[in-house]
Write a protein that holds these residues in place. Structure first.
Motif, PDB file in Angstrom:
ATOM      1  N   ILE A   7       0.759  -1.277   0.198  1.00 19.60           N
ATOM      2  CA  ILE A   7       0.160  -0.012  -0.270  1.00 19.60           C
ATOM      3  C   ILE A   7       0.756   1.119   0.055  1.00 19.60           C
ATOM      4  N   VAL A   8       0.840   2.026  -1.006  1.00 21.41           N
ATOM      5  CA  VAL A   8       1.505   3.373  -1.117  1.00 21.41           C
ATOM      6  C   VAL A   8       0.812   4.383  -0.281  1.00 21.41           C
ATOM      7  N   VAL A   9       1.508   4.954   0.288  1.00 23.57           N
ATOM      8  CA  VAL A   9       0.957   6.274   1.148  1.00 23.57           C
ATOM      9  C   VAL A   9       1.676   7.603   0.725  1.00 23.57           C
ATOM     10  N   PHE A  10       0.579   8.373   0.114  1.00 28.31           N
ATOM     11  CA  PHE A  10       1.149   9.549  -0.210  1.00 28.31           C
ATOM     12  C   PHE A  10       0.921  10.635   1.033  1.00 28.31           C
ATOM     13  N   GLY A  11       1.804  11.539   1.031  1.00 29.18           N
ATOM     14  CA  GLY A  11       1.413  12.770   2.302  1.00 29.18           C
ATOM     15  C   GLY A  11       1.925  11.981   3.704  1.00 29.18           C
ATOM     16  N   ALA A  12       2.571  10.875   3.599  1.00 30.24           N
ATOM     17  CA  ALA A  12       2.938  10.429   4.824  1.00 30.24           C
ATOM     18  C   ALA A  12       4.029  11.072   5.587  1.00 30.24           C
ATOM     19  N   THR A  13       4.745  12.096   5.248  1.00 23.60           N
ATOM     20  CA  THR A  13       5.534  13.091   5.938  1.00 23.60           C
ATOM     21  C   THR A  13       4.960  13.919   6.658  1.00 23.60           C
ATOM     22  N   ASN A  33       0.926  15.143   8.751  1.00 28.04           N
ATOM     23  CA  ASN A  33       0.288  14.901   9.778  1.00 28.04           C
ATOM     24  C   ASN A  33      -0.764  13.657   9.536  1.00 28.04           C
ATOM     25  N   GLN A  34      -1.866  13.912   8.349  1.00 30.27           N
ATOM     26  CA  GLN A  34      -2.898  12.863   8.151  1.00 30.27           C
ATOM     27  C   GLN A  34      -2.081  11.720   7.495  1.00 30.27           C
ATOM     28  N   GLY A  35      -1.240  11.680   6.237  1.00 24.85           N
ATOM     29  CA  GLY A  35      -0.707  10.770   5.831  1.00 24.85           C
ATOM     30  C   GLY A  35       0.488   9.874   6.931  1.00 24.85           C
ATOM     31  N   GLY A  36       0.858  10.646   7.820  1.00 24.49           N
ATOM     32  CA  GLY A  36       1.899  10.078   8.756  1.00 24.49           C
ATOM     33  C   GLY A  36       1.025   9.182   9.658  1.00 24.49           C
ATOM     34  N   SER A  37      -0.077   9.499  10.097  1.00 25.23           N
ATOM     35  CA  SER A  37      -1.156   8.801  10.833  1.00 25.23           C
ATOM     36  C   SER A  37      -1.577   7.471  10.287  1.00 25.23           C
ATOM     37  N   VAL A  38      -1.803   7.718   8.836  1.00 26.59           N
ATOM     38  CA  VAL A  38      -2.479   6.484   8.112  1.00 26.59           C
ATOM     39  C   VAL A  38      -1.209   5.362   7.792  1.00 26.59           C
ATOM     40  N   ALA A  39      -0.062   6.081   7.611  1.00 23.31           N
ATOM     41  CA  ALA A  39       1.272   5.147   7.484  1.00 23.31           C
ATOM     42  C   ALA A  39       1.547   4.292   8.797  1.00 23.31           C
ATOM     43  N   ARG A  40       1.636   4.933   9.896  1.00 21.05           N
ATOM     44  CA  ARG A  40       1.870   4.127  11.088  1.00 21.05           C
ATOM     45  C   ARG A  40       1.009   3.091  11.427  1.00 21.05           C
ATOM     46  N   ALA A  41      -0.414   3.413  11.336  1.00 23.57           N
ATOM     47  CA  ALA A  41      -1.331   2.690  11.457  1.00 23.57           C
ATOM     48  C   ALA A  41      -1.498   1.447  10.552  1.00 23.57           C
ATOM     49  N   ILE A  42      -1.104   1.667   9.290  1.00 18.45           N
ATOM     50  CA  ILE A  42      -0.902   0.368   8.478  1.00 18.45           C
ATOM     51  C   ILE A  42       0.097  -0.560   8.542  1.00 18.45           C
ATOM     52  N   PRO A  59      13.352  14.021   8.561  1.00 12.82           N
ATOM     53  CA  PRO A  59      13.318  13.287   9.875  1.00 12.82           C
ATOM     54  C   PRO A  59      11.956  12.403   9.859  1.00 12.82           C
ATOM     55  N   ALA A  60      10.775  12.937   9.312  1.00 10.33           N
ATOM     56  CA  ALA A  60       9.507  12.311   9.163  1.00 10.33           C
ATOM     57  C   ALA A  60       9.607  11.047   8.241  1.00 10.33           C
ATOM     58  N   ALA A  61      10.100  10.994   7.348  1.00  8.44           N
ATOM     59  CA  ALA A  61      10.528   9.983   6.290  1.00  8.44           C
ATOM     60  C   ALA A  61      11.406   8.921   7.092  1.00  8.44           C
ATOM     61  N   VAL A  62      12.457   9.529   7.573  1.00  8.46           N
ATOM     62  CA  VAL A  62      13.560   8.387   8.229  1.00  8.46           C
ATOM     63  C   VAL A  62      12.948   7.605   9.289  1.00  8.46           C
ATOM     64  N   ALA A  63      11.831   8.452   9.938  1.00 11.58           N
ATOM     65  CA  ALA A  63      11.344   7.937  11.267  1.00 11.58           C
ATOM     66  C   ALA A  63      10.317   6.791  10.895  1.00 11.58           C
ATOM     67  N   LEU A  64       9.633   6.945   9.517  1.00 12.95           N
ATOM     68  CA  LEU A  64       8.757   5.894   9.230  1.00 12.95           C
ATOM     69  C   LEU A  64       9.647   4.460   8.512  1.00 12.95           C
ATOM     70  N   GLN A  65      10.670   4.959   7.926  1.00  9.34           N
ATOM     71  CA  GLN A  65      11.783   3.706   7.626  1.00  9.34           C
ATOM     72  C   GLN A  65      12.132   3.118   8.757  1.00  9.34           C
ATOM     73  N   ASP A  66      12.448   3.717   9.796  1.00  8.78           N
ATOM     74  CA  ASP A  66      12.879   2.983  11.078  1.00  8.78           C
ATOM     75  C   ASP A  66      11.698   2.082  11.739  1.00  8.78           C
ATOM     76  N   LEU A  67      10.369   2.471  11.131  1.00  9.25           N
ATOM     77  CA  LEU A  67       9.294   1.574  11.705  1.00  9.25           C
ATOM     78  C   LEU A  67       8.995   0.163  10.645  1.00  9.25           C
ATOM     79  N   GLY A  68       9.683   0.369   9.473  1.00  8.10           N
ATOM     80  CA  GLY A  68       9.831  -0.603   8.508  1.00  8.10           C
ATOM     81  C   GLY A  68       9.227  -0.402   7.217  1.00  8.10           C
TER      82      GLY A  68
END
Length: 299
Positions: A7-13, A15-24, A42-51
């Protein structure tokens, strides 16, 4: 990785897209592919660290969008009107994702849409940051993309910035300057959007082809003020400002905000009960304020 749905998440860095990315990302059977113009953010790196798989992608580039969506099962799309203050640019970005989704045969798109207010009111009212999303929503349907449109309410987070209580000039109290009369205003914390969207992705048979309005609860401005007063120990009141006086305040984007409030007076369709079903842990405004008391410290 190959056996997992992507699942591709646009806008993930954001608030809204980040919330969706973390939940999925909490679903071990799904690979989250994050689209960002800056993979070092930093927001992109944090999501990468989460997998998450973080991929450089510009929403304004058809080539980038087609590339990142290739092989994906679905996508979550949110566009940002405020970034360029251009409805036309937002519509173009949305249509680019719609065309790529159709061409590549994506099975489920969840789009962060809103009403096309200008069309609904036959031109009497324009809310630019709604109307563009409404046009994109219509385009997705018209070309036959398997889609769920999620229409959000006002963010509770607005009370931490643009709607923050203002010190009254004639007393030791604070005003909420929102021209809503006594009409309830739907609201939700941006953090609670992700789990609701994740639930929609898990139940395509129930939500494909539908529009879902998300809201944690609908309160009058006085009710919002009462909760702030009780939780913060400060007196907060509804200023009872009229739309006409609100427009004269000279605030940033005041005409756009006033137009949005006029539309909110029409009570757009948001489903509190369904939202709580999609995200049983969705926060009330009272819970939100309690958890963010520090952010109101400078009142």
């Amino acid at each position: 990785m190959a056996s997992k749905k992507v699942i591709v998440v646009f806008g993930a860095t954001g608030n809204q897209g980040g919330s969706v990315a973390r939940a999925i990302l909490e679903d071990e059977n799904i690979c989250v592919r994050v689209a960002t113009r800056d993979v070092t953010k930093p927001a992109a790196v944090a999501l990468q660290d989460l997998g998450a798989e973080v991929v450089k992608c510009d929403l304004n580039s058809k080539e980038d969008v087609n590339g990142i969506l290739k092989g994906a099962y679905g996508t979550f799309l949110v566009t940002n009107f405020w970034e360029g203050h251009s409805k036309e640019k937002e519509v173009k970005q949305g249509k680019t994702v719609a065309d790529a989704s159709k061409h590549l045969g994506l099975e489920h798109v969840v789009y962060s849409g809103l009403e096309n207010v200008k069309k609904l009111t036959k031109g009497k009212l324009e809310v630019h940051h709604f109307d563009g999303k409404g046009q994109v929503e219509e385009y997705f349907w018209s070309i036959g993309v398997p889609m769920t449109s999620v229409r959000l309410s006002a963010y509770f987070e607005n009370f931490l910035n643009i709607w923050k209580p203002v010190k009254a000039s004639d007393g030791d109290y604070y005003n909420l300057v929102l021209p809503m009369k006594d009409i309830p205003l739907d609201g939700i914390s941006v953090a609670d959007i992700g789990p609701a969207v994740a639930s929609i992705f898990r139940s395509p048979e129930e939500f494909l082809g539908k529009t879902v309005g998300l809201s944690a609860e609908a309160l009058t401005v006085q009710q919002y003020a009462d909760i702030l007063s009780k939780t913060l120990g400060k007196v907060v009141k509804d200023s009872k400002i009229s739309l006409e006086d609100y427009e004269k305040l000279g605030l940033p984007e005041v005409k756009e905000m006033a137009a949005m409030m006029r539309f909110y007076h029409m009570r757009p369709d948001r489903d509190v009960q369904l939202t709580h079903k999609l995200n049983p842990k969705v926060k009330s405004f009272s819970q939100f304020v309690s958890e963010n008391k520090d952010a109101f410290k400078d009142l």
